[in-house]
Structures are given as C-alpha cells and as structure tokens.
Write a protein that holds these residues in place. Structure first.
Motif, PDB file in Angstrom:
ATOM      1  N   ILE A   1      -4.621   4.390   1.906  1.00 57.77           N
ATOM      2  CA  ILE A   1      -5.584   3.909   2.903  1.00 57.77           C
ATOM      3  C   ILE A   1      -6.666   3.055   2.239  1.00 57.77           C
ATOM      4  O   ILE A   1      -7.076   2.025   2.769  1.00 57.77           O
ATOM      5  N   MET A   2      -7.109   3.470   1.058  1.00 57.86           N
ATOM      6  CA  MET A   2      -8.091   2.668   0.319  1.00 57.86           C
ATOM      7  C   MET A   2      -7.508   1.314  -0.070  1.00 57.86           C
ATOM      8  O   MET A   2      -8.222   0.301  -0.081  1.00 57.86           O
TER       9      MET A   2
ATOM     10  N   SER B   1       0.812  -1.214   0.000  1.00 58.30           N
ATOM     11  CA  SER B   1       0.000   0.000   0.000  1.00 58.30           C
ATOM     12  C   SER B   1       0.845   1.264   0.000  1.00 58.30           C
ATOM     13  O   SER B   1       0.319   2.346  -0.190  1.00 58.30           O
TER      14      SER B   1
ATOM     15  N   SER C   1      -6.681  -3.924  -4.295  1.00 61.96           N
ATOM     16  CA  SER C   1      -5.656  -3.431  -3.381  1.00 61.96           C
ATOM     17  C   SER C   1      -4.359  -3.170  -4.126  1.00 61.96           C
ATOM     18  O   SER C   1      -3.689  -2.159  -3.900  1.00 61.96           O
TER      19      SER C   1
ATOM     20  N   ARG D   1      -5.271  -0.409   1.663  1.00 60.75           N
ATOM     21  CA  ARG D   1      -5.302  -1.247   2.870  1.00 60.75           C
ATOM     22  C   ARG D   1      -6.713  -1.749   3.170  1.00 60.75           C
ATOM     23  O   ARG D   1      -6.898  -2.888   3.569  1.00 60.75           O
ATOM     24  N   ASN D   2      -7.710  -0.895   2.973  1.00 52.62           N
ATOM     25  CA  ASN D   2      -9.092  -1.318   3.216  1.00 52.62           C
ATOM     26  C   ASN D   2      -9.513  -2.409   2.233  1.00 52.62           C
ATOM     27  O   ASN D   2     -10.193  -3.363   2.608  1.00 52.62           O
ATOM     28  N   SER D   3      -9.126  -2.276   0.964  1.00 50.46           N
ATOM     29  CA  SER D   3      -9.457  -3.308  -0.019  1.00 50.46           C
ATOM     30  C   SER D   3      -8.778  -4.626   0.317  1.00 50.46           C
ATOM     31  O   SER D   3      -9.349  -5.694   0.136  1.00 50.46           O
TER      32      SER D   3
ATOM     33  N   ASP E   1      -7.988  -5.672   3.324  1.00 51.50           N
ATOM     34  CA  ASP E   1      -8.686  -6.244   4.476  1.00 51.50           C
ATOM     35  C   ASP E   1     -10.013  -6.892   4.084  1.00 51.50           C
ATOM     36  O   ASP E   1     -10.455  -7.843   4.714  1.00 51.50           O
ATOM     37  N   LEU E   2     -10.643  -6.359   3.035  1.00 50.74           N
ATOM     38  CA  LEU E   2     -11.914  -6.914   2.581  1.00 50.74           C
ATOM     39  C   LEU E   2     -11.731  -8.102   1.654  1.00 50.74           C
ATOM     40  O   LEU E   2     -12.713  -8.737   1.270  1.00 50.74           O
TER      41      LEU E   2
END
Length: 112
Positions: free
Chosen positions: A63-64, A38, A77, A66-68, A70-71
C-alpha cells in the motif's frame, strides 16, 4: 516589474512532506511514468497464510508503494514494491512451514 505567476498545482513529491510547485507545462513535457509494481495481489494472497504478523507487513509495504507511486516518487515506489515482494514470499514460505509442521504433528499423534 515581473508579475509572480501563482502555482497552479501543488503536489507532494517525497515522503518527507516537502511541497513542490509543478506547472501544467512541466507535467506535459515529462515522459510517462514507469508501470507500477506494488505486488498487491500477492500480498492479499499472503493474508490467507498462517504467518499473520509478517503478511500484514507485506500488505502495508504494498500500500505504501502505491501511495508513493501516486505522489510521483517512482524510486521509492519501486523500493517499497520490492520489499513487499520479499516479505510476501517469506510469508508464504513461513506459512507453508507452519502448515507442514501442523500436519506432521497431527499425524504423529493419531491413533490407528
């Protein structure tokens, strides 16, 4: 008559908001996820450059990413991480240009 097995784990797979049911057995059978890229450290470093709107965009992409991750959206990502890298590098280059122009203008107008 077959009994319906309730879903034990609901996870958001994509950024579109669709929900998919993944059982614990399916998660155990999966291969380990790829490492996250990321570029968060780079984008935090770019926040000290004087190109403020651009480096904030790089931080948001990171940050987006990292969120992708995690999902479970590993391709998204990777794509967002690459965008964070490109915008972060451009922010550093623009910041160095701004600093160089500022120094050149100040030295031209100095009285000796």
């Amino acid at each position: 008559m077959a009994l319906a097995v309730p879903c034990q784990d609901l996870r958001k797979i994509s950024l579109t908001g669709s929900m998919h049911c993944i059982s614990f057995m399916q998660e155990k059978e999966k291969e380990p996820p790829p490492p996250i890229r990321s570029y968060l450290c780079l984008t935090i470093f770019t926040c000290f450059c004087p190109a403020y709107p651009i480096n904030i965009v790089a931080l948001i992409f990171s940050i987006m990413s990292r969120n992708s991750y995690d999902l479970g959206d590993y391709d998204g990502s990777r794509r967002l991480g690459r965008n964070a890298l490109y915008v972060g590098i451009s922010s550093i280059i623009i910041g160095l240009l701004i600093i160089a122009i500022f120094i050149a203008v100040n030295f031209i107008h100095m009285d000796f």
